[in-house]
Design a protein around this motif. Sequence first.
Motif, short mmCIF file in Angstrom:
data_model
loop_
_atom_site.label_atom_id
_atom_site.label_comp_id
_atom_site.label_asym_id
_atom_site.label_seq_id
_atom_site.Cartn_x
_atom_site.Cartn_y
_atom_site.Cartn_z
N GLY A 36 -1.80 8.34 -8.71
CA GLY A 36 -2.60 7.55 -9.65
C GLY A 36 -4.06 7.62 -9.28
N PRO A 37 -4.94 7.26 -10.20
CA PRO A 37 -6.37 7.26 -9.90
C PRO A 37 -6.71 6.24 -8.82
CG PRO A 37 -5.96 6.70 -12.22
CD PRO A 37 -4.64 6.74 -11.53
N ASN A 38 -7.91 6.33 -8.26
CA ASN A 38 -8.36 5.32 -7.30
C ASN A 38 -8.32 3.94 -7.95
OD1 ASN A 38 -8.86 7.21 -5.31
ND2 ASN A 38 -10.99 7.50 -5.91
N GLY A 39 -7.85 2.95 -7.19
CA GLY A 39 -7.78 1.59 -7.71
C GLY A 39 -6.58 1.31 -8.58
N SER A 40 -5.58 2.22 -8.57
CA SER A 40 -4.41 2.02 -9.43
C SER A 40 -3.34 1.15 -8.80
CB SER A 40 -3.81 3.38 -9.81
OG SER A 40 -3.47 4.12 -8.66
N GLY A 41 -3.48 0.85 -7.49
CA GLY A 41 -2.52 -0.03 -6.83
C GLY A 41 -1.61 0.65 -5.82
N LYS A 42 -1.86 1.94 -5.53
CA LYS A 42 -0.98 2.70 -4.63
C LYS A 42 -0.96 2.11 -3.22
CE LYS A 42 -3.03 6.75 -5.07
NZ LYS A 42 -4.22 6.35 -5.85
N THR A 43 -2.14 1.89 -2.64
CA THR A 43 -2.20 1.37 -1.27
C THR A 43 -1.65 -0.05 -1.20
OG1 THR A 43 -4.03 2.80 -0.62
CG2 THR A 43 -3.77 0.75 0.62
N THR A 44 -1.91 -0.86 -2.22
CA THR A 44 -1.36 -2.21 -2.26
C THR A 44 0.16 -2.18 -2.22
OG1 THR A 44 -3.26 -3.12 -3.46
CG2 THR A 44 -1.20 -4.33 -3.64
N LEU A 45 0.76 -1.29 -3.00
CA LEU A 45 2.22 -1.18 -3.02
C LEU A 45 2.75 -0.78 -1.64
CD1 LEU A 45 4.98 -1.09 -4.35
CD2 LEU A 45 4.45 1.22 -5.16
N ILE A 46 2.10 0.18 -1.01
CA ILE A 46 2.55 0.63 0.31
C ILE A 46 2.42 -0.49 1.34
CG2 ILE A 46 1.81 2.12 2.23
CD1 ILE A 46 1.64 4.41 0.27
N LYS A 47 1.34 -1.26 1.27
CA LYS A 47 1.17 -2.38 2.21
C LYS A 47 2.20 -3.48 1.96
CE LYS A 47 -3.67 -1.72 3.46
NZ LYS A 47 -5.05 -2.27 3.42
N LEU A 48 2.55 -3.71 0.71
CA LEU A 48 3.59 -4.69 0.40
C LEU A 48 4.94 -4.24 0.96
CD1 LEU A 48 2.58 -5.52 -3.26
CD2 LEU A 48 2.89 -7.24 -1.48
N ALA A 49 5.25 -2.95 0.79
CA ALA A 49 6.53 -2.41 1.28
C ALA A 49 6.60 -2.46 2.80
CB ALA A 49 6.72 -0.99 0.78
N ASN A 50 5.43 -2.39 3.44
CA ASN A 50 5.39 -2.43 4.90
C ASN A 50 5.26 -3.85 5.45
OD1 ASN A 50 5.39 -0.82 7.32
ND2 ASN A 50 3.24 -1.34 7.60
N GLY A 51 5.20 -4.84 4.54
CA GLY A 51 5.13 -6.23 4.98
C GLY A 51 3.75 -6.68 5.42
N LEU A 52 2.71 -5.89 5.10
CA LEU A 52 1.35 -6.26 5.48
C LEU A 52 0.71 -7.22 4.46
CD1 LEU A 52 0.04 -2.77 6.66
CD2 LEU A 52 0.69 -4.70 8.10
N LEU A 53 1.27 -7.23 3.26
CA LEU A 53 0.84 -8.16 2.22
C LEU A 53 2.07 -8.86 1.67
CD1 LEU A 53 -1.58 -5.84 0.16
CD2 LEU A 53 -2.27 -7.61 1.79
N THR A 54 1.87 -10.00 1.02
CA THR A 54 2.98 -10.69 0.37
C THR A 54 2.74 -10.71 -1.14
OG1 THR A 54 1.86 -12.81 0.72
CG2 THR A 54 3.53 -12.16 2.33
N PRO A 55 3.81 -10.59 -1.94
CA PRO A 55 3.64 -10.55 -3.40
C PRO A 55 3.12 -11.88 -3.94
CG PRO A 55 5.85 -9.82 -2.73
CD PRO A 55 5.21 -10.43 -1.53
N THR A 56 2.37 -11.79 -5.03
CA THR A 56 1.98 -12.99 -5.77
C THR A 56 3.15 -13.49 -6.60
OG1 THR A 56 -0.28 -12.11 -5.90
CG2 THR A 56 0.29 -13.90 -7.42
N ALA A 57 3.91 -12.53 -7.16
CA ALA A 57 5.09 -12.86 -7.97
C ALA A 57 5.99 -11.63 -8.01
CB ALA A 57 4.68 -13.28 -9.38
N GLY A 58 7.19 -11.84 -8.51
CA GLY A 58 8.14 -10.72 -8.58
C GLY A 58 8.80 -10.46 -7.24
N GLN A 59 9.42 -9.28 -7.13
CA GLN A 59 10.26 -8.98 -5.97
C GLN A 59 10.05 -7.55 -5.51
OE1 GLN A 59 14.54 -8.40 -6.69
NE2 GLN A 59 14.95 -9.96 -5.12
N ILE A 60 10.00 -7.36 -4.19
CA ILE A 60 10.02 -6.03 -3.59
C ILE A 60 11.09 -6.05 -2.50
CG2 ILE A 60 8.08 -6.59 -2.04
CD1 ILE A 60 7.36 -3.56 -2.19
N LEU A 61 11.96 -5.04 -2.51
CA LEU A 61 13.06 -4.95 -1.55
C LEU A 61 13.03 -3.60 -0.85
CD1 LEU A 61 15.97 -6.38 -3.75
CD2 LEU A 61 14.67 -7.62 -1.99
N VAL A 62 13.20 -3.61 0.46
CA VAL A 62 13.35 -2.39 1.26
C VAL A 62 14.76 -2.39 1.81
CG1 VAL A 62 12.57 -1.14 3.30
CG2 VAL A 62 10.89 -2.28 1.84
#
Length: 231
Positions: A36-62
């Motif tokens: 995706g283009p810069n700023g599309s959310g790629k790094t945010t998703l990776i950090k969420l999957a790695n537990g470095l960030l917590t979701p505002t809403a919804g669910q992420i499962l590893v």
Amino acid sequence: MAILECNELVKRYGSAPALDHLNLTVEPGHIVGLLGPNGSGKTTLIKLANGLLTPTAGQILVDGKAPGAQTHAEVSYLPERTCIPLWMSTRRLLDFYQDFYADFRRERAEEMLAHLNIRMDQTIKQMSKGTREKVQLIMVMSRAAKLYLLDEPIGGVDPATRDYILNTIISNYDPDAAVIISTHLIADVEQVLDEVIFVNQGRAVLQSSVDAIREEKGMSVDALFREVFKC
């Protein structure tokens, strides 16, 4: 069972959504391009999957679990910037990974380091930028993880180093694991990808196998990306 699953995943920074009701599933045994283009959310998703960030809403499962202490033992993460301590020698770095990760395959790491002619007493500070990136990737790929999260693994390195990095990724992940490569250098990674996920403005706008794109669209992933995201 999916190794990574996102259901209506939302992450906001203040009022700005980085991820906006994102839905996707990644199965084991695939190398997946997160594109995706810069700023599309790629790094945010990776950090969420790695537990470095917590979701505002919804669910992420590893592997069926919310990211946390349990999933840290299953996820091997390569951040966008080199983050191994510059003062460490190669040997100290190997010791550190061996102490920290029960699944670290030291012999495999030593074999790859020897292939690059990296001395055990050499410090990270003494290495070139490209060599540091190779060393960090070797550490990440020498774990027997279930999910490898690689954020821009080939950004800012020369073509020969890119080839080495991509070959290292292909050769060192378990067939029962999944690899997610976040990048904007699509033409360079397309050869190793099984599947792609296009992300734009925090949403998954396309998820497809690379073969299906070539057969159904009659174009490369890079060409399709340029068409989808043209200004």
